[in-house]
Scaffold this motif. Structure first.
Motif, PDB file in Angstrom:
ATOM      1  N   HIS A   1       0.834  -1.061   0.132  1.00 17.29           N
ATOM      2  CA  HIS A   1       0.013   0.092  -0.145  1.00 17.29           C
ATOM      3  C   HIS A   1       0.625   1.081  -0.020  1.00 17.29           C
ATOM      4  O   HIS A   1       0.577   2.064  -0.673  1.00 17.29           O
ATOM      5  N   PHE A   2       1.906   1.411   0.756  1.00 21.53           N
ATOM      6  CA  PHE A   2       2.793   2.402   0.806  1.00 21.53           C
ATOM      7  C   PHE A   2       3.426   2.508  -0.491  1.00 21.53           C
ATOM      8  O   PHE A   2       4.061   3.525  -0.818  1.00 21.53           O
TER       9      PHE A   2
ATOM     10  N   LEU B   1       1.477   4.253  -3.061  1.00 24.08           N
ATOM     11  CA  LEU B   1       1.482   5.479  -2.581  1.00 24.08           C
ATOM     12  C   LEU B   1       2.690   6.342  -3.243  1.00 24.08           C
ATOM     13  O   LEU B   1       2.877   7.472  -3.714  1.00 24.08           O
TER      14      LEU B   1
ATOM     15  N   VAL C   1       6.039  10.049   5.777  1.00 21.26           N
ATOM     16  CA  VAL C   1       6.688   8.608   5.490  1.00 21.26           C
ATOM     17  C   VAL C   1       8.021   8.902   5.719  1.00 21.26           C
ATOM     18  O   VAL C   1       8.783   8.110   6.504  1.00 21.26           O
TER      19      VAL C   1
ATOM     20  N   TYR D   1       9.587   2.697   1.838  1.00 18.17           N
ATOM     21  CA  TYR D   1       8.290   2.634   1.461  1.00 18.17           C
ATOM     22  C   TYR D   1       7.811   1.301   1.739  1.00 18.17           C
ATOM     23  O   TYR D   1       6.774   0.849   2.510  1.00 18.17           O
ATOM     24  N   ARG D   2       8.441   0.180   1.422  1.00 19.31           N
ATOM     25  CA  ARG D   2       8.005  -1.180   1.110  1.00 19.31           C
ATOM     26  C   ARG D   2       8.843  -1.989   2.271  1.00 19.31           C
ATOM     27  O   ARG D   2       8.516  -3.054   2.515  1.00 19.31           O
TER      28      ARG D   2
END
Length: 407
Positions: free
Chosen positions: A191-192, A195, A219, A260-261
């Motif tokens: 999900h991130f 983004l 983030v 992010y992941r």
């Protein structure tokens, strides 16, 4: 005149609905654990007397403590020291402890012809053995004829090795339960990641060698204390575009992917160098280690350390050691120092060692300390190791020639 008929009302009795049947299952199995007992100095133990034993350290299996007893002159006076005896004793409080046992006298010739007494994987007429109280023992009074033992491959360098496995019997009730609901794996990273990919809600742009990367301050701040300080504790926090110097776009892109992941694409780490002594930061993994140090990304640093550790060799260890020292990769540095110390003669012959001497003289002192520590741990081969250690500390090469230190 006839009397009116008597009408009787009969009502059905309410019956209770059937309750849903329940079930349970008794499961009896063993909780297994093993212990190796090394008896060094067997010849000195002989003559201590019949019935006297050497005990291993206590070890725990199935919530109980156990110990191995070795009788060098035997446990049975009637055998007149003809046999050695081995027993397993319950060393903690317990009542009616049921267990299976396995005793193995290790063949030290490498042929694998161990002497094994085992109750596992075979049917026992009376079931597992029951030890009534603390001090109860199971074993063999005539475990091995002593004269044969002393001329066998089981005794090497005056040392015997005995492996013991204990399986404590446990019974549990497995109650029926509702059908389980499977919880899917976490998809927060995906999900991130989306983004990041669609730049929705992005509020900062990074310019890296002319290439633009859209991101989200919250983030980045949540993942990196450096970004958090830059965005919320400094005057530059209102900037909408930040120029990143001294970093390649592909490295910054891979770092953002990880932020992010929380993962890296495996193929991103398969980038290898070609020259025999490349610059200290050459592969993508090494550059990511630099980025992790720059932005204080602890987990990314550890991922890079783990990957670089797989490729440590005589030719690469000096360069990797310098890299680890520069970017505060403490785990990788410790592995490199140990590897270099254990293979010092070969490492000193490599081109990478010349790089280490010229660019990282302080690491030589750390390497000397590690060599000394390895020599304390290992007595075998010490003469050769001390010779190389002396050459290193004295500034000489492995052929005995004096090497003038560069200034």
């Amino acid at each position: 005149m006839s009397e009116p008929p008597i009408i009787t009302h009969v009502s059905d009795k309410n019956t209770s609905p059937l309750t849903r049947p329940t079930s349970s299952r008794s499961v009896t199995e063993t909780v297994n654990g093993s212990h190796r007992f090394v008896i060094q100095g067997y010849s000195l133990a002989k003559g201590m007397g019949v019935g006297k034993h050497i005990a291993s350290d206590n070890f725990t299996v199935g919530g109980h403590q156990w110990a191995i007893y070795f009788y060098p002159d035997g446990k049975n006076p009637e055998d007149n020291s003809t046999y050695v005896s081995v027993f397993i004793a319950l060393a903690s409080e317990g009542t009616d402890v049921r267990a299976l046992f396995e005793l193995t006298l290790v063949d030290q010739s490498g042929k694998g012809k161990h002497k094994v007494h085992s109750h596992f994987d075979r049917s026992l007429e009376s079931g597992p053995y029951t030890l009534k109280y603390r001090g109860s023992m199971w074993g063999y009074k005539r475990f091995f004829r002593r004269a044969m033992l002393e001329t066998s491959d089981y005794l090497k360098d005056d040392c015997l090795k005995i492996n013991c496995t204990v399986g404590v019997v446990r019974s549990t009730i497995d109650c029926s339960s509702l059908h389980p609901i499977q919880v899917p794996d976490s998809d927060m990273g995906s999900h991130f990641g989306m983004l990041l990919e669609n730049t929705e809600g992005s509020d900062v742009v990074f310019s890296v060698a002319g290439e633009k990367f859209h991101a989200h301050k919250l983030v980045l701040a949540a993942r990196s204390p450096v970004f958090r300080t830059e965005f919320f504790d400094e005057l530059e926090g209102d900037k909408q575009e930040i120029v990143v110097a001294d970093m390649e776009p592909r490295v910054f892109k891979a770092m953002l992917h990880f932020i992010y992941r929380d993962s890296l694409e495996e193929e991103e780490l398969e980038d290898t160098s070609s020259s025999s002594v490349p610059p200290v930061t050459d592969t993508l993994t090494e550059k990511l280690l630099s980025a992790a140090d720059r932005y204080d990304l602890t987990r990314l640093r550890r991922v890079c350390e783990s990957h670089l550790c797989k490729d440590i060799s005589v030719n690469s260890v000096s360069r990797t050691l310098a890299l680890a020292d520069r970017y505060h990769a403490t785990e990788l540095k410790a592995v490199c120092l140990r590897f270099a110390a254990e293979n010092l003669a070969a490492v000193m012959q490599s081109d990478g060692f010349e790089y280490l001497k010229e660019n990282c003289p302080s690491l030589q002192s750390e390497l000397l300390k590690t060599v000394a520590g390895c020599e304390d741990d290992c007595s075998s081969g010490g003469g050769k190791s001390r010779s190389v250690w002396a050459q290193l500390s004295d500034g000489g090469d492995t052929n005995g020639r004096r090497v003038r230190q560069r200034t």
